[in-house]
Design an enzyme around this catalytic site. Sequence first.
Site, PDB file in Angstrom:
ATOM      1  N   VAL A   1      -3.252  -6.925  -2.190  1.00  0.00           N
ATOM      2  CA  VAL A   1      -2.831  -7.920  -1.210  1.00  0.00           C
ATOM      3  C   VAL A   1      -4.058  -8.643  -0.659  1.00  0.00           C
ATOM      4  O   VAL A   1      -5.160  -8.120  -0.660  1.00  0.00           O
ATOM      5  CB  VAL A   1      -2.014  -7.297  -0.068  1.00  0.00           C
ATOM      6  CG1 VAL A   1      -0.779  -6.605  -0.596  1.00  0.00           C
ATOM      7  CG2 VAL A   1      -2.862  -6.342   0.764  1.00  0.00           C
TER       8      VAL A   1
ATOM      9  N   TYR B   1     -13.091  -2.634  10.016  1.00  0.00           N
ATOM     10  CA  TYR B   1     -11.756  -2.059  10.132  1.00  0.00           C
ATOM     11  C   TYR B   1     -11.185  -2.251  11.542  1.00  0.00           C
ATOM     12  O   TYR B   1     -10.029  -2.661  11.704  1.00  0.00           O
ATOM     13  CB  TYR B   1     -11.833  -0.577   9.778  1.00  0.00           C
ATOM     14  CG  TYR B   1     -10.543   0.192   9.855  1.00  0.00           C
ATOM     15  CD1 TYR B   1      -9.564   0.071   8.868  1.00  0.00           C
ATOM     16  CD2 TYR B   1     -10.291   1.078  10.908  1.00  0.00           C
ATOM     17  CE1 TYR B   1      -8.394   0.804   8.921  1.00  0.00           C
ATOM     18  CE2 TYR B   1      -9.120   1.814  10.976  1.00  0.00           C
ATOM     19  CZ  TYR B   1      -8.177   1.672   9.982  1.00  0.00           C
ATOM     20  OH  TYR B   1      -7.018   2.397  10.042  1.00  0.00           O
ATOM     21  N   ALA B   2     -11.990  -1.958  12.564  1.00  0.00           N
ATOM     22  CA  ALA B   2     -11.521  -2.103  13.939  1.00  0.00           C
ATOM     23  C   ALA B   2     -11.178  -3.549  14.267  1.00  0.00           C
ATOM     24  O   ALA B   2     -10.167  -3.831  14.919  1.00  0.00           O
ATOM     25  CB  ALA B   2     -12.573  -1.575  14.918  1.00  0.00           C
TER      26      ALA B   2
ATOM     27  N   GLY C   1       1.770   3.259  -2.653  1.00  0.00           N
ATOM     28  CA  GLY C   1       1.670   4.138  -3.804  1.00  0.00           C
ATOM     29  C   GLY C   1       1.329   5.564  -3.460  1.00  0.00           C
ATOM     30  O   GLY C   1       1.539   6.481  -4.253  1.00  0.00           O
TER      31      GLY C   1
ATOM     32  N   LYS D   1      -7.876  -4.428  12.490  1.00  0.00           N
ATOM     33  CA  LYS D   1      -6.719  -3.779  13.099  1.00  0.00           C
ATOM     34  C   LYS D   1      -6.414  -4.348  14.482  1.00  0.00           C
ATOM     35  O   LYS D   1      -5.239  -4.420  14.885  1.00  0.00           O
ATOM     36  CB  LYS D   1      -6.940  -2.269  13.163  1.00  0.00           C
ATOM     37  CG  LYS D   1      -6.913  -1.581  11.809  1.00  0.00           C
ATOM     38  CD  LYS D   1      -5.609  -1.820  11.058  1.00  0.00           C
ATOM     39  CE  LYS D   1      -5.437  -0.907   9.857  1.00  0.00           C
ATOM     40  NZ  LYS D   1      -4.199  -1.190   9.099  1.00  0.00           N
TER      41      LYS D   1
ATOM     42  N   GLY E   1       0.800  -1.215   0.000  1.00  0.00           N
ATOM     43  CA  GLY E   1       0.000   0.000   0.000  1.00  0.00           C
ATOM     44  C   GLY E   1       0.832   1.263   0.000  1.00  0.00           C
ATOM     45  O   GLY E   1       0.482   2.244   0.667  1.00  0.00           O
TER      46      GLY E   1
END
Length: 303
Positions: free
Chosen positions: A63, A155-156, A14, A159, A12
């Site tokens: 990915v 997301y949480a 870029g 992560k 990631g």
Amino acid sequence: MDLHGKVAVVTGSGRGLGLGYAQALAAAGAAIVVNDTDQDAVDAAVATITAAGGRAAGVAAAVGDSAAAAELVDTAVREFGRLDVLVTNAGILRDRVLWKMTDDDFDDVVRVHLRGTFTCARAATVRMREQGTGGRLVLISSPAGQRGNFGQTNYAAAKAGIVAMARTWAMELGRSGITVNAVVPVAATDMTKTIPAFAPVIEEAERTGNPLPDWLRKDEGLGTVEDVAGLITFLASDASEAVTGQAIGIGGDRLALWAHPKEKAVAFADGGWSADAIAAQWQGGVGAEPETYGIPAPQAPEA
């Protein structure tokens, strides 16, 4: 910090934080494999690094699956002869409250963040163990994974899982000389510009070129991409060989070590606990000081 002779893959990378990480590692002397889903972004990042005197190659791939992870590792070995550092930064957002989140919303985010970290780390670890000279895994987490965040179930969860993997892999890879740490960054990016309390301050700093105010850099621990990159470079270096299994926060002027989950309060009852006994004991005992949850809303100082 001297990273000459080391080779790093940054997923990631870029744009945004990932590009900042790649540029910082390259400036310290590492050869970089840039990754993004957008070929144009990959080409631009590689050109930026090489124009500054660094060495870089690029892989345009999403990915998540094993083939993409293998391609990243193979590119590092083919272009630069080895792999020493992996930074798993790739990620996407599909924010929705629980009752509106679709299966695809959940699966897509978990696939990139959590599964992508797993597949890339597995491929990198196989290579690092074959080399026999140790290595560095730097896994990018988030405050949302430490505390939860409204509208970010997927997301949480991903992560939080990344930090759990860092602790697990630190145990598994210690004898191979491979350190594993999670980074919890906070920086002014397109994502943080969507937070109402941050947006006008960030936009004003970008417009004027002035630094972000102290209350944001210190109280909220939010600064620039460059403020975060120093921790990535440190964790990629030989200077961090004794640091592993940690979740480390960075942003603005703030550097922090996050606590591991642990028992906060304990009580005992001979023969075990019935539901009624728990109810009678809870408020004045184990549950007297419940934990907070969620990322606290930022508070700008009163004018």
